[in-house]
Write an enzyme that holds these catalytic residues in place. Structure first.
Site, mmCIF file in Angstrom:
data_model
loop_
_atom_site.group_PDB
_atom_site.id
_atom_site.type_symbol
_atom_site.label_atom_id
_atom_site.label_comp_id
_atom_site.label_asym_id
_atom_site.label_seq_id
_atom_site.Cartn_x
_atom_site.Cartn_y
_atom_site.Cartn_z
ATOM 1 N N ASP A 187 0.723 -1.408 -0.112
ATOM 2 C CA ASP A 187 -0.045 0.087 0.035
ATOM 3 C C ASP A 187 0.884 1.365 -0.024
ATOM 4 O O ASP A 187 2.074 1.278 0.381
ATOM 5 C CB ASP A 187 -1.035 -0.026 1.480
ATOM 6 N N HIS A 221 3.862 -2.236 3.277
ATOM 7 C CA HIS A 221 3.737 -0.884 2.839
ATOM 8 C C HIS A 221 5.299 -0.555 2.235
ATOM 9 O O HIS A 221 6.219 -0.573 2.780
ATOM 10 C CB HIS A 221 3.763 0.166 3.817
#
Ligand code: NI
Length: 203
Positions: free
Chosen positions: A14, A157
């Site tokens: 993400d 991430h």
């Protein structure tokens, strides 16, 4: 890959593309592993070349809004704008975005209705090592590999170098346990517009 016959997991990343995403793409290529990227429109504007490289490598590319608001705290019009704007940015790079990950995993009926009206389903995760907060590679590896199970969607991430550094060992460890790495669409079989999944079933 038949994920009903063999154990599968999906790596998801993400908030990028960021300055470490190209290095992550090198790692994924070296291990021949596909991933799913939930990209932020503001970052897509900065690094369209990285989006094109993701697409060329066969990764799944999804929508993580334009600038990462918590969608349950903004108007339906703003939800629509956040998603449509990022869809347009991705389409400009030749990408058909598949699924949305709502920032913070935060959703309600209105959010899902708006996503559905734009043709999107939503995807959260099963395993969250809190890598954004932790920023410690060995612990990220340990948390992900100990919590992984067949069908799991793993959240990381790619904007944090400590998370990118964890990827080779996560791949090696889970492959040694017989896992196959696939995209979110492969693990879910696709997500119907307006619905939300964690691992192919509605929560
Ligand atoms: Ni995010």
């Amino acid at each position: 890959m038949d994920c009903s016959a063999v154990p599968c997991v999906a790596l998801t990343f993400d908030d990028g593309p960021g300055e470490h995403t190209s290095r992550l793409l090198d790692i994924l290529a070296a291990h021949e592993v596909p991933a799913t990227f939930y990209t932020v429109g503001r970052q897509v504007e900065k690094r369209p070349d990285v989006i094109r490289r993701m697409k060329a490598a066969g990764h799944q590319i999804g929508n993580h809004t334009y600038d990462h608001p918590q969608l349950t705290t903004v108007s339906a019009d703003e939800v629509r704008s956040q998603i449509a704007r990022t869809d347009a940015l991705l389409r400009a790079q030749g990408v058909t975005p598949s699924t949305v990950r709502p920032p913070y995993g935060s959703y309600n009926t209105t959010v899902l209705q708006v996503l559905g009206s734009l043709g999107h389903g939503a995807v959260n995760w099963n395993v969250d090592p809190q890598d954004w907060q932790l920023r410690h590679t060995p612990t990220v590896v340990q948390r992900v590999t100990s919590a992984a199970s067949p069908g799991a969607i793993l959240l990381l991430h790619d904007v944090h170098p400590t998370s990118v550094d964890a990827v080779p060992e996560i791949i090696r460890t889970l492959k040694a346990r017989g896992y196959h790495f696939v995209t979110v669409d492969q693990i879910t079989g696709g997500v119907a517009p307006g619905t939300l999944v964690h691992r192919g079933v509605r929560p």
